[in-house]
Write an enzyme that holds these catalytic residues in place. Structure first.
Site, PDB file in Angstrom:
ATOM      1  N   HIS A  76     -22.684  15.901 -35.076  1.00  0.00           N
ATOM      2  CA  HIS A  76     -23.059  17.275 -34.742  1.00  0.00           C
ATOM      3  C   HIS A  76     -24.554  17.370 -34.454  1.00  0.00           C
ATOM      4  O   HIS A  76     -25.371  16.919 -35.244  1.00  0.00           O
ATOM      5  CB  HIS A  76     -22.708  18.215 -35.905  1.00  0.00           C
ATOM      6  N   TYR A 205     -22.730  28.988 -40.523  1.00  0.00           N
ATOM      7  CA  TYR A 205     -23.272  29.558 -41.763  1.00  0.00           C
ATOM      8  C   TYR A 205     -23.385  31.062 -41.526  1.00  0.00           C
ATOM      9  O   TYR A 205     -24.143  31.490 -40.646  1.00  0.00           O
ATOM     10  CB  TYR A 205     -24.656  28.980 -42.078  1.00  0.00           C
ATOM     11  N   PRO A 296     -25.432  23.706 -52.562  1.00  0.00           N
ATOM     12  CA  PRO A 296     -24.897  22.971 -51.403  1.00  0.00           C
ATOM     13  C   PRO A 296     -25.280  23.557 -50.035  1.00  0.00           C
ATOM     14  O   PRO A 296     -24.966  22.952 -49.010  1.00  0.00           O
ATOM     15  CB  PRO A 296     -23.386  23.047 -51.615  1.00  0.00           C
ATOM     16  N   LYS A 300     -27.679  18.814 -48.910  1.00  0.00           N
ATOM     17  CA  LYS A 300     -28.647  17.760 -49.238  1.00  0.00           C
ATOM     18  C   LYS A 300     -28.256  16.850 -50.408  1.00  0.00           C
ATOM     19  O   LYS A 300     -28.852  15.781 -50.569  1.00  0.00           O
ATOM     20  CB  LYS A 300     -30.024  18.391 -49.562  1.00  0.00           C
ATOM     21  N   TYR A 388     -32.864  20.139 -41.968  1.00  0.00           N
ATOM     22  CA  TYR A 388     -31.407  19.952 -42.034  1.00  0.00           C
ATOM     23  C   TYR A 388     -31.020  18.531 -41.633  1.00  0.00           C
ATOM     24  O   TYR A 388     -30.222  17.887 -42.323  1.00  0.00           O
ATOM     25  CB  TYR A 388     -30.710  20.979 -41.123  1.00  0.00           C
TER      26      TYR A 388
HETATM   27  C1  PHB Z   1     -18.871  20.699 -46.391  1.00  0.00           C
HETATM   28  O1  PHB Z   1     -18.341  20.401 -45.319  1.00  0.00           O
HETATM   29  O2  PHB Z   1     -18.290  20.526 -47.474  1.00  0.00           O
HETATM   30  C2  PHB Z   1     -20.224  21.306 -46.398  1.00  0.00           C
HETATM   31  C3  PHB Z   1     -20.907  21.445 -45.222  1.00  0.00           C
HETATM   32  C4  PHB Z   1     -22.174  22.003 -45.206  1.00  0.00           C
HETATM   33  C5  PHB Z   1     -22.734  22.439 -46.393  1.00  0.00           C
HETATM   34  C6  PHB Z   1     -22.058  22.293 -47.588  1.00  0.00           C
HETATM   35  C7  PHB Z   1     -20.783  21.732 -47.597  1.00  0.00           C
HETATM   36  O3  PHB Z   1     -23.964  23.012 -46.365  1.00  0.00           O
END
Ligand code: PHB
Ligand code: APR
Length: 401
Positions: A76, A205, A296, A300, A388
């Site tokens: 990605h 997000y 999360p 990270k 990120y």
């Molecule tokens: C996930 O795919 O579990 C995941 C992705 C991005 C995040 C946290 C968890 O920021």
């Protein structure tokens, strides 16, 4: 009767940190024994995060465990920030000179590492009980444990504490040696795995007055989604229809529809930030969640664990090959620089995107202004993007190698 054994590096914990460290050491001819409290099935079934920084991907490939990751991982180059019913793309790759992340479940990373360890024949013991450390302030430390009812004592040159936040290694360090910092957040995440194709090409997000939501994925057939819930929320209060209806409301965007599907797994994760320093005491070295936790939102946790053990493996190789101790002496400070950057980024993403039930309407206006800024200013978007995708993994200076 106690069974005694000896190794160079005793690794406590078979999460990503302990397993990757064992693999990196094995490739360099350094002996280790991995002691894990849980069963193999338990370790391989735990659903965790799923975003690998480019540096982490490279380390896994170099360590010889990248085959499935390269085949199945989804590369990605961006994410979406969604708020006020609009979707905004952050072209991370464009903003960072071509750096990308790979979406590949931590569960899969753990399976690949366990398989490589068992294939190599190097020792990995599951279901170790009563694990305890001794003599860590000396240069002849040992780990005692029980396996199948038999007492064992493992003598080592070095012990590595890769046993996560609730492990025994960090608490073995005297209280007056460690400084800790932390914060718990007034919300949690409820995560689901659903058998349905992702409704998006990149992760979304979403900020919403009802609470944060995240649309992630595990493959082109499997979606991973999260909704912000209260800290005391229970799975029983969240039947599938309620989860989908919250996700529909929070991810709402004109001309877009979320595809629903059967839910395979549901779990609730608390949100916490935590750092313990120093990450070394005598002959004990902490790595990963044993030393630090991030919420999360910035993806990270796994990457920090990987960065720690990459440095630790190089420092240990130097120590065992040529007696060089600089890498081990600098280990804690080198890790903590990256750890604090990730702490800030994870706190910042979390604060920008979640509805804090203890905050007021003013706080929500600040979040909306920040989101509008990040999605309209190249400078602000670049800052998000470079954090990120992650800094390149630091390697010990060549002089030590
Ligand atoms: C996930 O795919 O579990 C995941 C992705 C991005 C995040 C946290 C968890 O920021
Ligand atoms: N003895 C042996 N093993 C132990 C003990 C103990 N006393 N206590 C805990 N463990 C094991 C756990 O069962 C687990 O398998 O240590 C392992 C620690 O693994 P993780 O918690 O996955 O931690 P780490 O390897 O540092 O990986 C960090 O995992 O929690 C996520 O978000 C986090 O993605 C990050 C990553």
């Amino acid at each position: 009767m106690t069974v005694a054994a000896r190794t160079q590096v005793a690794i406590v914990g078979a999460g990503p940190a302990g397993l990757l460290l064992g693999q990196l050491l094995h490739r360099q001819g350094i002996e280790s024994v991995i002691l894990e409290a849980r069963s193999r099935d338990y370790c391989e079934a735990r659903i965790r995060a799923g975003v690998l920084e480019q540096g982490m991907r490279e380390v896994l490939i170099e360590a010889g465990v990248g085959e499935r990751l390269e085949q199945e991982g989804l590369i990605h180059g961006g994410i979406y920030l969604r708020f006020d019913g609009e979707n905004h793309h952050i072209p991370m790759s464009e903003l960072t000179g071509g750096r990308c992340v790979t979406v590949y479940g931590q569960t899969e990373v753990v399976k690949d590492l366990i398989e490589a360890r068992l294939d190599s024949g190097a020792p990995l013991h599951f279901e170790c009980a009563s694990v305890a450390l001794h003599g860590i302030e000396t240069d002849a430390p040992r780990v005692s444990y029980e396996l199948d009812g038999v007492a064992h004592e493992l003598h080592a040159d070095v012990i590595t504490g890769c046993d996560g936040f609730h492990g025994v290694c960090r608490p073995s360090i005297p209280d007056d040696v460690l400084t800790t910092w932390g914060r718990s957040y007034p919300f949690a995440w409820l995560g689901i795995l659903a058998d349905v194709a992702p409704s998006t090409d990149e992760l979304i997000y979403a900020w919403h007055p009802r609470g944060f939501a995240l649309h992630s994925m595990r493959s082109l057939e499997l979606s991973r989604l999260y909704v912000q819930v209260a800290t005391d929320a229970e799975i029983a209060e969240w039947p599938d229809e309620r989860i989908w209806s919250e996700l529909d409301a929070r991810l709402q965007c004109d001309g877009w529809e979320l595809q629903h599907g059967p839910i395979r797994e549901k779990s609730i994760t608390p949100m916490r930030s935590f750092v313990a320093a120093p990450m070394r005491y005598g002959s004990l070295f902490l790595a990963g969640d044993a030393a630090h936790i991030v919420p999360p939102t910035g993806a990270k946790g796994l990457n920090l664990a990987g960065a720690d053990v990459t440095l630790l493996a190089e420092a240990l190789v130097d120590r065992f090959r040529s007696g060089g101790v600089t890498g081990l002496e600098e280990y804690s400070d080198s890790c903590l620089r990256r750890v604090w950057r990730a702490q800030h980024f994870s706190w910042w993403m979390t604060s920008m995107l979640h509805i804090d039930p203890t905050d007021d309407a003013y706080g929500m206006q600040l979040q909306r202004s920040q989101l509008a800024y990040v999605t309209s200013s190249t400078a602000a978007a670049t800052s998000l993007a470079e954090n990120y995708v992650g800094l390149p993994f630091e390697r010990a200076p060549a002089a030590h190698g």
